[in-house]
Design a protein around this motif. Structure first.
Motif, PDB file in Angstrom:
ATOM      1  N   HIS B  61       0.968  -1.144  -0.015  1.00 20.09           N
ATOM      2  CA  HIS B  61      -0.085   0.145  -0.152  1.00 20.09           C
ATOM      3  C   HIS B  61       0.825   1.085  -0.112  1.00 20.09           C
ATOM      4  O   HIS B  61       1.988   1.321   0.570  1.00 20.09           O
ATOM      5  N   ALA B  62       0.399   2.322  -0.337  1.00 20.24           N
ATOM      6  CA  ALA B  62       0.632   3.593  -0.425  1.00 20.24           C
ATOM      7  C   ALA B  62      -0.334   4.436   0.337  1.00 20.24           C
ATOM      8  O   ALA B  62      -1.573   4.456  -0.169  1.00 20.24           O
ATOM      9  N   LEU B  63       0.224   5.124   1.469  1.00 23.51           N
ATOM     10  CA  LEU B  63      -0.786   6.168   1.964  1.00 23.51           C
ATOM     11  C   LEU B  63      -0.652   7.573   1.501  1.00 23.51           C
ATOM     12  O   LEU B  63       0.647   7.987   1.845  1.00 23.51           O
ATOM     13  N   ILE B  64      -1.511   8.346   1.090  1.00 23.21           N
ATOM     14  CA  ILE B  64      -1.338   9.782   0.619  1.00 23.21           C
ATOM     15  C   ILE B  64      -1.853  10.449   1.516  1.00 23.21           C
ATOM     16  O   ILE B  64      -3.227  10.406   1.804  1.00 23.21           O
ATOM     17  N   ALA B  73      -5.526   6.079  -0.213  1.00 26.67           N
ATOM     18  CA  ALA B  73      -4.680   4.907  -0.319  1.00 26.67           C
ATOM     19  C   ALA B  73      -4.577   4.214  -1.806  1.00 26.67           C
ATOM     20  O   ALA B  73      -5.318   4.272  -2.329  1.00 26.67           O
ATOM     21  N   TYR B  75      -3.415   0.512  -3.679  1.00 27.17           N
ATOM     22  CA  TYR B  75      -3.088  -0.716  -3.286  1.00 27.17           C
ATOM     23  C   TYR B  75      -2.392  -1.245  -4.619  1.00 27.17           C
ATOM     24  O   TYR B  75      -2.850  -1.077  -5.579  1.00 27.17           O
TER      25      TYR B  75
END
Lengths: 193, 215
Positions: B61-64, B73, B75
């Motif tokens: 994941h990357a959380l923005i 986020a 996925y």
């Protein structure tokens, strides 16, 4: 011998500015002229943005500015072609200027203005199943990053615990585990669309 | 420090994704390169592995965040958050990581930085791939980034620099490295065991490349 394209571009700019008229106290595109306007702007872009077509100042400078500021004039997804130029042409019409040289000057100012506006500071955070003995704080390619533990992450991004706890964020709840580390890129400036 | 400018957050995310992979590649490399034999962890049936990987590190994941406020986020895959953890808790690993990072940042040749960055991304992907076949392919790509040369070059930048390192006790290393590209070609075109041995020489020498390119 290569024909000088400038006079033809002057005619083009004049044709585009003529598509604007005074409505409600400001210059706006005439009714039913959007298709023609888009076609003419497309022609204008293909000339101005092509490095072999227009080598005269300030065209190279304009292209460099667009590149630097990641402004995708004429190529923005979800935007009508030329919508970003309406204000430029309205200004030209208002001041009764309609040469290609005038347009480039006005366009260059518009880019400066646009590059300052609408930029938001973002952070991108990657949750990592990484157990580290110490916080990593470094830079690569002159840009900072850090890998921090869960407690530091919660302090830096204050509402994250509440957000990740929300039911709708099911799979993200797994990251509310103190064993996780978080890779943070914090110096990102992006334009909102 | 420089800010990173992007037209939109999607582009920034894509850029950062590569960046994080190269950094994690270096971190994983610092953990595993001192080991003589790097083992795949997974289910083994006789000599056959099904699911096996070297590192448990996972990028899902990357959380923005927008001005520190959670926005969305991304996925990368639908897997749940990982249950296993990669542990990097020995000080020498972190020390090596900082040392190599510092040297990487001092490299002035842009094309070389790009090759090393790509090699590190492949190294990360090879180390964390979920099966041996994908892992092998990524290691191979990593080696390709190090060995491939342009049409006009006699040898790749990296092998040339590797051969010129002033640290070798073996006087013939310089000559051996010059044959790495040929050995790679032998391996690609006619599988030969001795070629395999030479190819294996390269990834284990990446730290030396870093050192040399900065000297």
């Amino acid at each position: 011998m290569r024909n000088d394209p400038a006079p033809r571009m002057d005619v083009l700019i004049k044709d585009i500015t003529n598509l604007f008229e005074m409505k409600n106290g400001e210059y706006q595109l005439k009714n039913h002229s959007w298709t023609l306007y888009s076609e003419l702007v497309n022609l204008l872009y293909s000339f101005l943005l092509h490095e072999k077509m227009d080598r005269e100042e300030p065209a190279p400078e304009i292209r460099a500015k667009l590149f630097e500021n990641k402004l995708l004039f004429g190529r923005d997804v979800g935007k009508s072609l030329g919508s970003e130029l309406k204000k430029v042409f309205a200004n030209l019409k208002k001041h009764n200027r309609s040469s290609y040289k005038d347009f480039k000057k006005e366009f260059s100012l518009a880019i400066d203005e646009l590059s300052k506006k609408g930029q938001q500071r973002y952070s991108i955070v990657y949750p990592l199943n990484l157990q580290l003995s110490e916080r990593i704080d470094a830079k690569i390619d002159e840009k900072e990053f850090e890998i921090i533990d869960f407690d530091q992450f919660i302090v830096q991004f204050k509402d994250v615990r509440r957000i990740l706890n929300e039911k709708s964020k099911g799979s993200l709840k797994g990251f509310l585990d103190r064993k996780f580390s978080f890779f943070c890129d914090e110096r990102l400036l992006c334009r909102q669309h | 420090m420089k800010d990173f400018y992007a037209g939109n957050i999607e582009f920034a995310e894509s850029y950062c994704n590569e960046r994080v992979q190269s950094i994690l590649g270096l971190l994983v490399f610092c953990k595993y390169y001192p080991t003589q034999i790097i083992k795949y962890k997974g289910t083994q049936y006789g000599s056959y592995f099904t699911k096996a990987r070297i590192s448990d590190l996972t990028l899902n994941h990357a959380l923005i965040f927008e001005n520190k406020t959670f926005r969305t986020a991304y996925y990368f895959n639908e897997e749940d958050s990982p249950s296993k953890f990669e542990s990097i808790e020995e000080p020498p690993v972190i020390d090596d990581f900082y040392a190599l990072l510092r040297l990487y940042n001092e490299i002035k040749i842009e094309s070389l930085t790009e090759k090393l960055r790509n090699a590190l991304i492949s190294y990360y992907q090879a180390s964390t791939a979920a099966d041996v076949a994908s892992s092998y392919l990524k290691y191979w790509i990593c080696v390709e980034f190090c060995l491939l040369k342009t049409k006009n070059d006699r040898e790749s930048d990296i092998t040339r620099l590797l051969g010129n390192l002033p640290i070798w006790r073996d006087n013939y290393v310089k000559d051996k490295t010059r044959f790495l590209s040929d050995k790679r070609n032998e391996y690609v075109h006619e599988l030969q065991q001795r070629s395999l041995n030479m190819i294996a020489f390269l990834p284990s020498r990446l730290p030396a490349i870093f050192y040399f390119t900065c000297c």
